[in-house]
Design an enzyme around this catalytic site. Structure first.
Site, PDB file in Angstrom:
ATOM      1  N   SER A  67      37.818  47.543  44.838  1.00 21.98           N
ATOM      2  CA  SER A  67      38.386  47.074  46.115  1.00 21.98           C
ATOM      3  C   SER A  67      38.612  48.214  47.091  1.00 21.98           C
ATOM      4  O   SER A  67      39.344  49.158  46.782  1.00 21.98           O
ATOM      5  CB  SER A  67      39.743  46.412  45.887  1.00 21.98           C
ATOM      6  OG  SER A  67      39.607  45.284  45.104  1.00 21.98           O
ATOM      7  N   HIS A 119      35.174  43.683  49.647  1.00 20.28           N
ATOM      8  CA  HIS A 119      34.000  43.847  48.792  1.00 20.28           C
ATOM      9  C   HIS A 119      32.759  43.419  49.578  1.00 20.28           C
ATOM     10  O   HIS A 119      32.657  42.268  49.993  1.00 20.28           O
ATOM     11  CB  HIS A 119      34.113  42.974  47.539  1.00 20.28           C
ATOM     12  CG  HIS A 119      35.123  43.471  46.568  1.00 20.28           C
ATOM     13  ND1 HIS A 119      34.790  44.027  45.361  1.00 20.28           N
ATOM     14  CD2 HIS A 119      36.460  43.527  46.656  1.00 20.28           C
ATOM     15  CE1 HIS A 119      35.894  44.390  44.746  1.00 20.28           C
ATOM     16  NE2 HIS A 119      36.921  44.091  45.506  1.00 20.28           N
ATOM     17  N   HIS A 123      34.829  39.079  40.088  1.00 13.44           N
ATOM     18  CA  HIS A 123      36.118  38.959  39.388  1.00 13.44           C
ATOM     19  C   HIS A 123      36.261  37.572  38.765  1.00 13.44           C
ATOM     20  O   HIS A 123      35.761  36.589  39.312  1.00 13.44           O
ATOM     21  CB  HIS A 123      37.276  39.141  40.376  1.00 13.44           C
ATOM     22  CG  HIS A 123      37.265  40.443  41.096  1.00 13.44           C
ATOM     23  ND1 HIS A 123      36.579  40.629  42.268  1.00 13.44           N
ATOM     24  CD2 HIS A 123      37.858  41.631  40.812  1.00 13.44           C
ATOM     25  CE1 HIS A 123      36.744  41.880  42.685  1.00 13.44           C
ATOM     26  NE2 HIS A 123      37.512  42.508  41.819  1.00 13.44           N
ATOM     27  N   TYR A 143      38.926  35.829  38.851  1.00 16.13           N
ATOM     28  CA  TYR A 143      39.685  34.924  39.731  1.00 16.13           C
ATOM     29  C   TYR A 143      38.828  34.273  40.809  1.00 16.13           C
ATOM     30  O   TYR A 143      39.225  33.303  41.441  1.00 16.13           O
ATOM     31  CB  TYR A 143      40.906  35.632  40.360  1.00 16.13           C
ATOM     32  CG  TYR A 143      40.584  36.830  41.217  1.00 16.13           C
ATOM     33  CD1 TYR A 143      40.087  36.702  42.509  1.00 16.13           C
ATOM     34  CD2 TYR A 143      40.790  38.112  40.725  1.00 16.13           C
ATOM     35  CE1 TYR A 143      39.791  37.800  43.291  1.00 16.13           C
ATOM     36  CE2 TYR A 143      40.490  39.231  41.497  1.00 16.13           C
ATOM     37  CZ  TYR A 143      39.990  39.066  42.774  1.00 16.13           C
ATOM     38  OH  TYR A 143      39.694  40.168  43.533  1.00 16.13           O
ATOM     39  N   GLU A 144      37.625  34.814  41.017  1.00 14.48           N
ATOM     40  CA  GLU A 144      36.714  34.169  41.975  1.00 14.48           C
ATOM     41  C   GLU A 144      36.078  32.923  41.360  1.00 14.48           C
ATOM     42  O   GLU A 144      35.413  32.152  42.052  1.00 14.48           O
ATOM     43  CB  GLU A 144      35.599  35.129  42.381  1.00 14.48           C
ATOM     44  CG  GLU A 144      36.068  36.314  43.200  1.00 14.48           C
ATOM     45  CD  GLU A 144      34.932  37.288  43.470  1.00 14.48           C
ATOM     46  OE1 GLU A 144      34.168  37.053  44.413  1.00 14.48           O
ATOM     47  OE2 GLU A 144      34.798  38.271  42.719  1.00 14.48           O
ATOM     48  N   ALA A 175      40.985  49.316  41.907  1.00 15.84           N
ATOM     49  CA  ALA A 175      42.326  49.487  42.454  1.00 15.84           C
ATOM     50  C   ALA A 175      43.278  48.961  41.395  1.00 15.84           C
ATOM     51  O   ALA A 175      43.002  47.943  40.770  1.00 15.84           O
ATOM     52  CB  ALA A 175      42.462  48.685  43.732  1.00 15.84           C
ATOM     53  N   MET A 188      42.610  43.865  37.921  1.00 13.07           N
ATOM     54  CA  MET A 188      41.993  42.552  37.680  1.00 13.07           C
ATOM     55  C   MET A 188      40.502  42.669  37.414  1.00 13.07           C
ATOM     56  O   MET A 188      39.741  41.732  37.694  1.00 13.07           O
ATOM     57  CB  MET A 188      42.243  41.631  38.887  1.00 13.07           C
ATOM     58  CG  MET A 188      43.716  41.412  39.186  1.00 13.07           C
ATOM     59  SD  MET A 188      43.957  40.411  40.653  1.00 13.07           S
ATOM     60  CE  MET A 188      45.702  40.638  40.965  1.00 13.07           C
ATOM     61  N   SER A 189      40.078  43.792  36.892  1.00  9.71           N
ATOM     62  CA  SER A 189      38.628  43.980  36.727  1.00  9.71           C
ATOM     63  C   SER A 189      38.325  45.013  35.641  1.00  9.71           C
ATOM     64  O   SER A 189      39.163  45.324  34.809  1.00  9.71           O
ATOM     65  CB  SER A 189      38.029  44.467  38.055  1.00  9.71           C
ATOM     66  OG  SER A 189      38.503  45.766  38.342  1.00  9.71           O
ATOM     67  N   ASN A 206      49.463  50.757  44.513  1.00  4.82           N
ATOM     68  CA  ASN A 206      50.860  50.299  44.647  1.00  4.82           C
ATOM     69  C   ASN A 206      51.564  50.578  43.330  1.00  4.82           C
ATOM     70  O   ASN A 206      50.908  50.698  42.292  1.00  4.82           O
ATOM     71  CB  ASN A 206      50.904  48.786  44.939  1.00  4.82           C
ATOM     72  CG  ASN A 206      50.198  47.980  43.869  1.00  4.82           C
ATOM     73  OD1 ASN A 206      48.962  47.943  43.817  1.00  4.82           O
ATOM     74  ND2 ASN A 206      50.957  47.350  42.993  1.00  4.82           N
ATOM     75  N   HIS A 208      47.645  42.366  49.006  1.00  3.87           N
ATOM     76  CA  HIS A 208      46.245  42.809  49.029  1.00  3.87           C
ATOM     77  C   HIS A 208      45.988  43.803  50.170  1.00  3.87           C
ATOM     78  O   HIS A 208      45.223  44.748  50.018  1.00  3.87           O
ATOM     79  CB  HIS A 208      45.319  41.592  49.155  1.00  3.87           C
ATOM     80  CG  HIS A 208      43.867  41.917  48.981  1.00  3.87           C
ATOM     81  ND1 HIS A 208      43.363  42.498  47.834  1.00  3.87           N
ATOM     82  CD2 HIS A 208      42.813  41.763  49.819  1.00  3.87           C
ATOM     83  CE1 HIS A 208      42.053  42.680  47.982  1.00  3.87           C
ATOM     84  NE2 HIS A 208      41.694  42.242  49.168  1.00  3.87           N
TER      85      HIS A 208
HETATM   86  N1  HPA Z   1      48.287  44.274  39.724  1.00  2.05           N
HETATM   87  C1  HPA Z   1      47.048  43.801  39.448  1.00  2.05           C
HETATM   88  N2  HPA Z   1      45.989  44.187  40.111  1.00  2.05           N
HETATM   89  C2  HPA Z   1      46.124  45.090  41.085  1.00  2.05           C
HETATM   90  C3  HPA Z   1      47.370  45.621  41.416  1.00  2.05           C
HETATM   91  C4  HPA Z   1      48.513  45.198  40.706  1.00  2.05           C
HETATM   92  O1  HPA Z   1      49.653  45.622  40.955  1.00  2.05           O
HETATM   93  N3  HPA Z   1      47.167  46.513  42.419  1.00  2.05           N
HETATM   94  C5  HPA Z   1      45.837  46.510  42.682  1.00  2.05           C
HETATM   95  N4  HPA Z   1      45.203  45.661  41.871  1.00  2.05           N
END
Ligand code: HPA
Length: 300
Positions: A37, A68, A90, A92-93, A120, A223-224, A247, A261
């Site tokens: 990402s 993306h 992903h 989730y897609e 990320a 998530m990947s 983060n 996001h």
């Molecule tokens: N959690 C899950 N996926 C993420 C996060 C997170 O805090 N930050 C970036 N991708």
């Protein structure tokens, strides 16, 4: 045949994808890169690039997430032939994990032997800071615990064996080289190492979930990546992966801090140059290392 076996992408379909690409490009990359990402800017450094939007490659999935781009590039990074995935798939897609990882097999049939993956991630290790780059030492394949696995279903031995070890999935020599590269680029203070886990998303985690993950020894969550690195390892690639900590995970109630996001993309943009430098130097170092008859002695 068990009823629930997924609809596996056949060897023939994957070779059709790789033939489609290799017929249209002179580049013969041994190094593949998957950009996470907001980190697709690395592709801008590729010289003499042949660009393939995913939608043009027959049988390839399409990317749907903001940040993306969704294209494959074959070109030269610092003089080394590479194939770059700008945008990934992903769970989730709506994609099954085998489909998320399918481009890795296409890369394998294109001749790729070394895979570098970025993503990320949220930092769980309290010693991390936003903007750090965490090199993956290991992972916890959380979806795999529930039998959600990219290699679930019939195994095609042409890619790799049915059962295989994962204790050295993230190549130790490449992790060593990453520390060296970090020193060379004056990024020592921000390049860390740790354990990654993948959650399905699309929501960020609850406080209770994060506390559990921290107890399990997870340093960063995303998530990947895990489907791709497992499939790469299965087909014999050497794997390097790193997470940009976009983060810090919120592990207390009532802080008012909300992971979003936009923040993830924003940090990606801010650190994009460091990440580009880091990955492109890793590519040069790996290429140099492998050309010189295998792994550097100093890495031992
Ligand atoms: N959690 C899950 N996926 C993420 C996060 C997170 O805090 N930050 C970036 N991708």
């Amino acid at each position: 045949m068990a009823e629930e076996l997924h609809d596996p992408i056949s060897y023939e379909l994957i070779s059709a994808c790789s033939d489609y690409i290799s017929r249209r490009s002179q580049h013969r990359p041994k190094i593949g890169i998957i950009c996470g990402s907001g980190l697709g800017g690395l592709a801008d450094l590729a010289k003499n690039a042949d660009v393939f939007p995913y939608s043009d490659i027959p049988g390839f999935p399409k990317s749907t997430v903001a940040g993306h781009v969704g294209r494959l590039l074959l070109g030269e990074l610092n003089g080394t032939a590479v194939v770059i995935m700008q945008g990934r798939f992903h769970s989730y897609e709506g994609y099954p994990l085998w489909k998320c990882a399918m481009p890795v097999r296409v890369m394998r049939l294109l001749g790729v032997e070394h895979l570098l993956v970025t993503n990320a991630g949220g930092g769980l290790n309290a010693a991390f800071n936003v903007g750090d780059i965490m090199v993956l030492k290991d992972h916890i394949n959380l979806p795999g615990f529930a039998c959600n696995h990219p290699l679930r279903g019939p195994n095609d031995e042409r890619f790799g064996p049915r059962f295989f070890p994962c204790n050295d999935l993230y190549n130790a020599d490449y992790r060593y080289l990453a520390r060296k590269v970090a020193r060379e680029l004056n990024l020592e203070g921000i390049v860390r190492q740790g354990v990654y886990t993948m959650v399905g998303g699309p929501n960020y985690e609850t406080v209770a979930e994060l506390k559990m993950l921290r107890e399990l020894g997870v340093d960063a969550v995303g998530m990947s990546t895990i489907p791709e690195t497992i499939v790469a390892h299965h087909c014999g690639m050497k794997v390097f992966a790193c997470s940009l900590i976009t983060n810090m995970c919120v592990v207390e109630y009532g802080t008012g801090i909300e992971t979003n996001h936009e923040e993830v993309i924003e940090v990606g943009k801010k650190r994009a140059d460091d990440m580009k430098d880091f990955i492109s130097r890793m590519v040069a170092t790996i290429a140099n290392n492998e050309c010189n008859g295998g792994l550097a002695q100093e890495a031992k």
